[in-house]
Write an enzyme that holds these catalytic residues in place. Sequence first.
Site, short mmCIF file in Angstrom:
data_model
loop_
_atom_site.label_atom_id
_atom_site.label_comp_id
_atom_site.label_asym_id
_atom_site.label_seq_id
_atom_site.Cartn_x
_atom_site.Cartn_y
_atom_site.Cartn_z
N GLU A 103 7.07 -21.46 9.04
CA GLU A 103 7.36 -20.52 10.12
C GLU A 103 8.33 -21.10 11.15
O GLU A 103 8.88 -20.37 11.97
CB GLU A 103 6.07 -20.09 10.82
CG GLU A 103 5.39 -21.16 11.64
CD GLU A 103 4.19 -20.60 12.39
OE1 GLU A 103 4.09 -20.89 13.61
OE2 GLU A 103 3.36 -19.89 11.79
N GLU A 157 0.81 -1.21 0.00
CA GLU A 157 0.00 0.00 0.00
C GLU A 157 0.85 1.27 0.00
O GLU A 157 0.44 2.31 -0.51
CB GLU A 157 -0.94 0.00 1.21
CG GLU A 157 -2.03 -1.06 1.17
CD GLU A 157 -3.05 -0.82 0.08
OE1 GLU A 157 -3.12 0.30 -0.46
OE2 GLU A 157 -3.80 -1.76 -0.26
#
Length: 302
Positions: A114, A83
């Site tokens: 992870e 963004e």
Amino acid sequence: MQLDEILTEQRNHRSTHIDRESTLEMVATINREDQRVARAVQKQLPQIAAAIDAAYPKFDQGGRLIYIGAGTSGRLGVIDATELQPTYGLTAQQTFGLIAGGPRALTQTVQAAEDSPELAQADLAAVHLTSDDVVVASAASGQTPYTVAALKDAQSQGALGIGFSCIADSPLAQLADYPITPVVGPEVITGATLLKAGTAEKMVLNMLSTGIMIKTGKVYQNLMINVVPTNDKTFERSKKIIAEATQTSTLAAERALARANNNVPLAIVLIETKGTIAEAKELLATTNGHVSQAVKLSDDRH
């Protein structure tokens, strides 16, 4: 630390009976918990400000803003970086997010990614970190192996390390140059850290990145001035931004934009200083593109 010992994984006594509540009661319970998030973030404002003050000089001098995390934390980092690019006229090389498991992990769960420190090291090696870079590592629990390893590796290469977690004394918080730890408490649904922890991370990332953009001159007054007019919509937006910033007409803004070859910051400096194109360019070059500093420098000279 065992899973059941981590605060974000514990049961929330305030939502124990949420499955028996009416829909209105249910959303009211969630909303009450969300209000705790804002208060927890508020307590971290000094830490957030300190992180911004440490990060923006690096970014201003050409360093990159790199987000890293796994699962929800990784996705939120990618969103923030993505963004920033159209909002402040940045490139994908200036800011980007790394997520455990790669791009596929944005829409799917990549099992065991992870838990891999080696994967984190490989991901960082691929982007060739330098001491000019800023790395924002996020993990709700503050102990995700991928994220902790990434932050450790980044700091070993001289990068500035900012660590977000919702646990005050987590491994990530202990490791980070600038730890930010809003303690939001147990989730409404036990262990669902996409809820309060995710909301806290979004709020903190908003502050961090917006603060860095303001400090590096991507904002004038409260206007995003690095918009690039490439079509009718962005051309009209550019004219409006220039007119509002300089308290002038859209016609005057359009003329200035034409003189500035569609460069919005240059058009603003041109109007604000009432100088020539060459003078406006020199002011921006002297102040590294900071419009407010360029205008002030012109005032000081006169």
